[in-house]
Design an enzyme around this catalytic site. Structure first.
Site, short mmCIF file in Angstrom:
data_model
loop_
_atom_site.label_atom_id
_atom_site.label_comp_id
_atom_site.label_asym_id
_atom_site.label_seq_id
_atom_site.Cartn_x
_atom_site.Cartn_y
_atom_site.Cartn_z
CG ASP A 16 -2.00 -1.06 1.12
OD1 ASP A 16 -2.45 -1.34 0.00
OD2 ASP A 16 -2.37 -1.62 2.17
CG ASP A 65 -7.86 -4.42 -2.06
OD1 ASP A 65 -9.07 -4.39 -2.36
OD2 ASP A 65 -7.43 -4.19 -0.92
CE LYS A 67 -11.09 -3.34 0.55
NZ LYS A 67 -9.68 -2.97 0.30
CB ALA A 69 -18.37 -1.40 -4.87
CG ASP A 70 -19.88 1.21 -10.83
OD1 ASP A 70 -21.08 1.43 -11.09
OD2 ASP A 70 -18.99 2.06 -10.95
CB ILE A 71 -24.12 -0.80 -12.49
CG1 ILE A 71 -23.22 -0.19 -13.58
CG2 ILE A 71 -24.84 0.27 -11.70
CD1 ILE A 71 -23.98 0.45 -14.74
N GLY A 176 -5.92 -7.21 8.64
CA GLY A 176 -6.20 -6.61 9.94
C GLY A 176 -5.24 -7.06 11.03
CD GLN A 180 -6.81 -2.80 9.66
OE1 GLN A 180 -8.04 -2.88 9.77
NE2 GLN A 180 -6.20 -3.02 8.50
N GLY A 181 -4.89 -4.63 14.99
CA GLY A 181 -5.20 -5.36 16.23
C GLY A 181 -5.54 -6.83 16.07
#
Ligand code: O7M
Length: 222
Positions: A16, A65, A67, A69-71, A176, A180-181
């Site tokens: 990242d 990655d 993600k 998320a569209d039509i 995570g 992030q724990g």
């Protein structure tokens, strides 16, 4: 467990950073420890989509990655271009609904690529909307015959519950851990591999940190 990607040491590096030289510097230090890199918007928006082929040419499995998320029509285009650029797998959101996920699944199948479905997320804000619907999203994945999923390591109880829904045949990757724990031992009770970013790339000694992570992974599964 049906997955074409063989993830070395059950560890996926989340690259990242926004600078390809920095990513390459880290990879040079850990290249004999991992074989799978997850890249996303920070790197691709900074350095271009050609990062995918660069990592492929170095011999890594590349998980994009995005993600998605569209039509459905747009999802299909995003997946197709990403696969054409050389990605082995793409990460897709489930909250947009079955038709949108199906569009990704169909093109992945046609191009003989992998798709990972995000069922729930690791950050506190995921409790607001996503977590409340995560079981339904998992069911969409099952109905569509999806094999690969993303579940959060910060929610081990939910991880176990959703793994029960998905069954043993599913292949689950989990982010995570560390910053992030999330904990490796608890995570590997429901996940098949973990995704780690900052703990590695912010470490003063990425190679030693990665070796330690792999030791923990091996202890957790022994
Ligand atoms: O180890 P970190 O916390 O630095 O990085 C975790 C990586 O996993 C980072 O790339 C995040 O974008 C990603 N991620 C999460 O942290 N939480 C999620 O719920 C989902 C993801 C992810 O990879 O989704 C596919």
């Amino acid at each position: 467990m049906v997955i074409k990607l063989k993830i070395k040491n059950k560890l996926i590096f989340a690259a990242d950073l926004d600078n390809l030289d920095e990513v390459n510097n880290i990879l040079n230090q850990i290249s004999n420890l991992i074989n799978t890199v997850k890249i996303g918007y920070p790197l691709v928006l900074s350095e271009g989509i050609e990062c995918i082929s660069k990592f492929k040419n170095l011999g890594y499995n590349v998980i994009a990655d995005f993600k998605v998320a569209d039509i459905p029509a747009t999802n299909k285009k995003i997946c197709k271009i990403t696969f054409e650029k050389g990605a082995d797998a793409i990460i897709v959101h489930g909250f947009v609904g079955k038709d949108s996920v199906k569009a990704c699944k169909d093109i992945a199948k046609k191009m003989n690529k992998e798709l990972f479905l995000v069922v729930d997320m690791s950050h506190p804000g995921s409790r607001q909307f996503l977590e409340k619907n995560s079981k339904e999203i998992a069911k969409i994945g099952l109905e569509l015959g999806i094999k690969n999923y993303v579940l959060p390591s910060t929610k081990p109880k939910i991880g176990l519950e959703i793994r029960k829904i998905l069954g043993d045949e599913a292949f689950v990757i989990s982010p995570g851990i560390g910053v992030q724990g999330g904990e490796i031992k608890k995570t590997l009770k429901f996940a098949d591999a973990i995704i780690v970013g900052r703990s590695i790339y912010q470490s003063k000694d990425p190679m030693t940190t990665t070796k330690k992570l792999i030791n923990h992974i091996n202890l957790a599964i022994s």
